[in-house]
Design a protein around this motif. Structure first.
Motif, PDB file in Angstrom:
ATOM      1  N   UNK A  95       4.805   2.876 -12.181  1.00  0.00           N
ATOM      2  CA  UNK A  95       3.407   3.059 -11.773  1.00  0.00           C
ATOM      3  C   UNK A  95       3.315   2.072 -10.490  1.00  0.00           C
ATOM      4  N   UNK A  96       3.749   0.902 -10.500  1.00  0.00           N
ATOM      5  CA  UNK A  96       3.525  -0.159  -9.504  1.00  0.00           C
ATOM      6  C   UNK A  96       4.536   0.381  -8.374  1.00  0.00           C
ATOM      7  N   UNK A  97       5.668   0.799  -8.605  1.00  0.00           N
ATOM      8  CA  UNK A  97       6.430   1.406  -7.570  1.00  0.00           C
ATOM      9  C   UNK A  97       5.962   2.682  -6.644  1.00  0.00           C
ATOM     10  N   UNK A  98       5.309   3.594  -7.475  1.00  0.00           N
ATOM     11  CA  UNK A  98       4.400   4.565  -6.989  1.00  0.00           C
ATOM     12  C   UNK A  98       3.257   4.108  -6.196  1.00  0.00           C
ATOM     13  N   UNK A  99       2.475   3.186  -6.568  1.00  0.00           N
ATOM     14  CA  UNK A  99       1.424   2.542  -5.806  1.00  0.00           C
ATOM     15  C   UNK A  99       1.865   1.868  -4.404  1.00  0.00           C
ATOM     16  N   UNK A 100       3.115   1.264  -4.414  1.00  0.00           N
ATOM     17  CA  UNK A 100       3.760   0.700  -3.495  1.00  0.00           C
ATOM     18  C   UNK A 100       4.098   1.865  -2.548  1.00  0.00           C
ATOM     19  N   UNK A 101       4.718   2.892  -3.130  1.00  0.00           N
ATOM     20  CA  UNK A 101       4.810   4.193  -2.002  1.00  0.00           C
ATOM     21  C   UNK A 101       3.668   4.557  -1.496  1.00  0.00           C
ATOM     22  N   UNK A 102       2.743   4.969  -2.124  1.00  0.00           N
ATOM     23  CA  UNK A 102       1.175   5.226  -1.585  1.00  0.00           C
ATOM     24  C   UNK A 102       0.758   4.325  -0.378  1.00  0.00           C
ATOM     25  N   UNK A 103       1.013   3.032  -0.664  1.00  0.00           N
ATOM     26  CA  UNK A 103       0.555   2.210   0.388  1.00  0.00           C
ATOM     27  C   UNK A 103       1.342   2.376   1.740  1.00  0.00           C
ATOM     28  N   UNK A 104       2.721   2.314   1.491  1.00  0.00           N
ATOM     29  CA  UNK A 104       3.633   2.828   2.758  1.00  0.00           C
ATOM     30  C   UNK A 104       3.285   4.017   3.503  1.00  0.00           C
ATOM     31  N   UNK A 105       2.998   5.144   2.564  1.00  0.00           N
ATOM     32  CA  UNK A 105       2.749   6.545   3.143  1.00  0.00           C
ATOM     33  C   UNK A 105       1.459   6.417   3.853  1.00  0.00           C
ATOM     34  N   UNK A 106       0.350   5.621   3.313  1.00  0.00           N
ATOM     35  CA  UNK A 106      -0.957   5.577   4.157  1.00  0.00           C
ATOM     36  C   UNK A 106      -0.696   4.887   5.456  1.00  0.00           C
ATOM     37  N   UNK A 107      -0.024   3.749   5.551  1.00  0.00           N
ATOM     38  CA  UNK A 107       0.200   3.006   6.724  1.00  0.00           C
ATOM     39  C   UNK A 107       0.744   3.778   7.525  1.00  0.00           C
ATOM     40  N   UNK A 108       2.086   4.602   7.326  1.00  0.00           N
ATOM     41  CA  UNK A 108       2.996   5.575   8.216  1.00  0.00           C
ATOM     42  C   UNK A 108       1.886   6.669   8.715  1.00  0.00           C
ATOM     43  N   UNK A 109       0.851   7.309   7.977  1.00  0.00           N
ATOM     44  CA  UNK A 109       0.124   8.403   8.353  1.00  0.00           C
ATOM     45  C   UNK A 109      -1.005   8.166   8.708  1.00  0.00           C
ATOM     46  N   UNK A 110      -1.732   6.960   8.376  1.00  0.00           N
ATOM     47  CA  UNK A 110      -3.116   6.813   8.745  1.00  0.00           C
ATOM     48  C   UNK A 110      -3.968   7.662   7.725  1.00  0.00           C
ATOM     49  N   UNK A 111      -3.802   7.987   6.817  1.00  0.00           N
ATOM     50  CA  UNK A 111      -4.348   8.800   5.869  1.00  0.00           C
ATOM     51  C   UNK A 111      -3.883   8.269   4.393  1.00  0.00           C
ATOM     52  N   UNK A 112      -4.911   8.516   3.493  1.00  0.00           N
ATOM     53  CA  UNK A 112      -4.430   8.266   2.083  1.00  0.00           C
ATOM     54  C   UNK A 112      -3.492   9.291   1.559  1.00  0.00           C
ATOM     55  N   UNK A 113      -2.598   9.208   0.873  1.00  0.00           N
ATOM     56  CA  UNK A 113      -1.654  10.528   0.545  1.00  0.00           C
ATOM     57  C   UNK A 113      -2.227  11.177  -0.818  1.00  0.00           C
ATOM     58  N   UNK A 114      -2.953  10.630  -1.563  1.00  0.00           N
ATOM     59  CA  UNK A 114      -3.550  11.004  -2.623  1.00  0.00           C
ATOM     60  C   UNK A 114      -5.081  10.795  -2.739  1.00  0.00           C
ATOM     61  N   UNK A 115      -5.732  11.691  -3.489  1.00  0.00           N
ATOM     62  CA  UNK A 115      -7.011  11.658  -4.016  1.00  0.00           C
ATOM     63  C   UNK A 115      -7.357  10.285  -4.753  1.00  0.00           C
ATOM     64  N   UNK A 116      -8.617   9.694  -4.684  1.00  0.00           N
ATOM     65  CA  UNK A 116      -8.877   8.661  -5.556  1.00  0.00           C
ATOM     66  C   UNK A 116      -8.810   9.280  -7.090  1.00  0.00           C
ATOM     67  N   UNK A 117      -9.023  10.212  -7.327  1.00  0.00           N
ATOM     68  CA  UNK A 117      -8.955  10.935  -8.824  1.00  0.00           C
ATOM     69  C   UNK A 117      -7.522  10.908  -9.292  1.00  0.00           C
ATOM     70  N   UNK A 118      -6.608  11.268  -8.458  1.00  0.00           N
ATOM     71  CA  UNK A 118      -5.033  11.340  -8.543  1.00  0.00           C
ATOM     72  C   UNK A 118      -4.741   9.941  -8.929  1.00  0.00           C
ATOM     73  N   UNK A 119      -4.983   8.920  -8.365  1.00  0.00           N
ATOM     74  CA  UNK A 119      -4.864   7.584  -8.233  1.00  0.00           C
ATOM     75  C   UNK A 119      -5.269   7.187  -9.632  1.00  0.00           C
ATOM     76  N   UNK A 120      -6.430   7.256  -9.774  1.00  0.00           N
ATOM     77  CA  UNK A 120      -7.110   6.748 -11.164  1.00  0.00           C
ATOM     78  C   UNK A 120      -6.407   7.321 -12.262  1.00  0.00           C
ATOM     79  N   UNK A 121      -5.958   8.718 -12.507  1.00  0.00           N
ATOM     80  CA  UNK A 121      -5.179   9.213 -13.226  1.00  0.00           C
ATOM     81  C   UNK A 121      -3.548   8.735 -13.495  1.00  0.00           C
ATOM     82  N   UNK A 122      -3.004   8.436 -12.058  1.00  0.00           N
ATOM     83  CA  UNK A 122      -1.595   7.724 -12.345  1.00  0.00           C
ATOM     84  C   UNK A 122      -1.806   6.416 -12.999  1.00  0.00           C
ATOM     85  N   UNK A 123      -3.013   5.693 -12.756  1.00  0.00           N
ATOM     86  CA  UNK A 123      -2.989   4.355 -13.489  1.00  0.00           C
ATOM     87  C   UNK A 123      -3.476   4.370 -14.964  1.00  0.00           C
ATOM     88  N   UNK A 124      -4.526   5.133 -15.084  1.00  0.00           N
ATOM     89  CA  UNK A 124      -5.201   5.100 -16.353  1.00  0.00           C
ATOM     90  C   UNK A 124      -4.918   6.367 -17.239  1.00  0.00           C
TER      91      UNK A 124
END
Length: 314
Positions: free
Chosen positions: A17-46
């Protein structure tokens, strides 16, 4: 590079889960947009409702190169399967997205599949159209500055209506009831449960002072909740280099339409965000909700980005 390894292990362990969250941060920095919705991130974590599935892509030596979240719904559901996916910036152009999408289609098991592409980026469009997906929904992200002088911190309200801050544990039931009525036709928002609300109350960004409720009468003595404006603050790096406010949920009960509460609650929420020192605010709205788009354009919002739900019927 060899073909990526794709697996769907059920719930991810904390390290994955920590590795996926780091990937999401890298993708957001590269693309200028969050790659997943808030709902998907919450379900990833919880975790989430029955039918949710995490899917990961890795290299032969186990380096994470992509992630997808699939929602199949309850057993026997005839609804479309829904998914979101992201590829690590350094692994793009190597078949990772196609491999993830193939596995999602397999897991959908013959059902129509909808896949969100946040930012409507060219690579996502190319992948979707090559696999015979068509645009099914378009979600606009709109933004406006908070430095203008047109925000009214004391908008006119009906004489018998007052606005107060949300009280966790006391206003939950009333808010969920009005939220369901205000978003009865919305495929996600109108179906929120107490668990959905409580997950967000536990998030670091949650601030009840920015969760504004419009009441007729005393909320503790039979008063009626008419509408609300729940604001959110994105920290630096989440929605841009600086902190950005959000019109997170703005809803008015159908019985209270025509009282001017939508505009009044909008202005109160924007004034609250400006009082926090923020210079910009965003919101999301369905492109085909012409009335809401007009309302926000009239309050100075302009189109900033687009999210697209691509649909394929096997």
């Amino acid at each position: 590079m060899s073909a990526p390894t794709v697996r769907d292990p059920g719930r991810l362990d904390p390290a994955d889960t920590a590795a996926v969250l780091a990937l999401l941060r890298a993708a957001a920095a590269a693309d200028g947009v969050r790659p997943l919705s808030e709902e998907a991130e919450l379900r990833l974590q919880h975790g989430g409702p029955h039918g949710g599935q995490d899917v990961v892509a890795t290299t032969e030596d186990g380096v994470l190169t992509g992630y997808a979240r699939l929602e199949l719904g309850a057993p026997g559901s005839a609804d479309d399967a829904e998914a979101e996916l992201v590829v690590a910036p350094e692994a793009r152009g190597r078949g990772v997205g196609a491999a993830l999408l193939t596995r999602l289609e397999e897991l959908a098991a013959g059902r129509p599949l909808r896949v969100w592409a946040h930012g409507d980026l060219p690579a996502a469009t190319a992948l979707a159209t090559a696999r015979a997906y068509t645009r099914a929904r378009v979600l606009l992200q709109m933004r406006r500055p908070l430095t203008d002088d047109d925000l009214d911190p004391r908008p006119a309200l009906p004489d018998d209506v007052h606005v107060s801050a949300f009280r966790p544990g006391r206003d939950d039931e009333a808010w969920l009831r009005v939220n369901a009525r205000a978003f009865a036709t919305h495929p996600e928002q109108g179906a929120w449960t107490p668990e959905d609300l409580h997950l967000r109350e536990a998030e670091p960004w949650f601030d009840p002072a920015g969760f504004l409720l419009a009441w007729r009468g005393d909320p503790d003595a039979g008063g009626t909740l008419l509408g609300s404006h729940w604001t959110k603050v994105h920290p630096p790096g989440d929605a841009g280099p600086d902190a950005v406010g959000e019109v997170y949920v703005l809803g008015v009960d159908p019985t209270a339409q025509g009282l001017g509460l939508g505009r009044a609650l909008t202005d109160l929420g924007l004034a609250h965000l400006r009082g926090r020192g923020l210079e910009e605010v965003l919101l999301y709205v369905e492109e085909d909700n012409a009335a809401a788009v007009r309302l926000y354009e009239g309050r100075g919002f302009g189109r900033h980005a687009v999210d697209v739900s691509w649909r394929r019927v096997p």
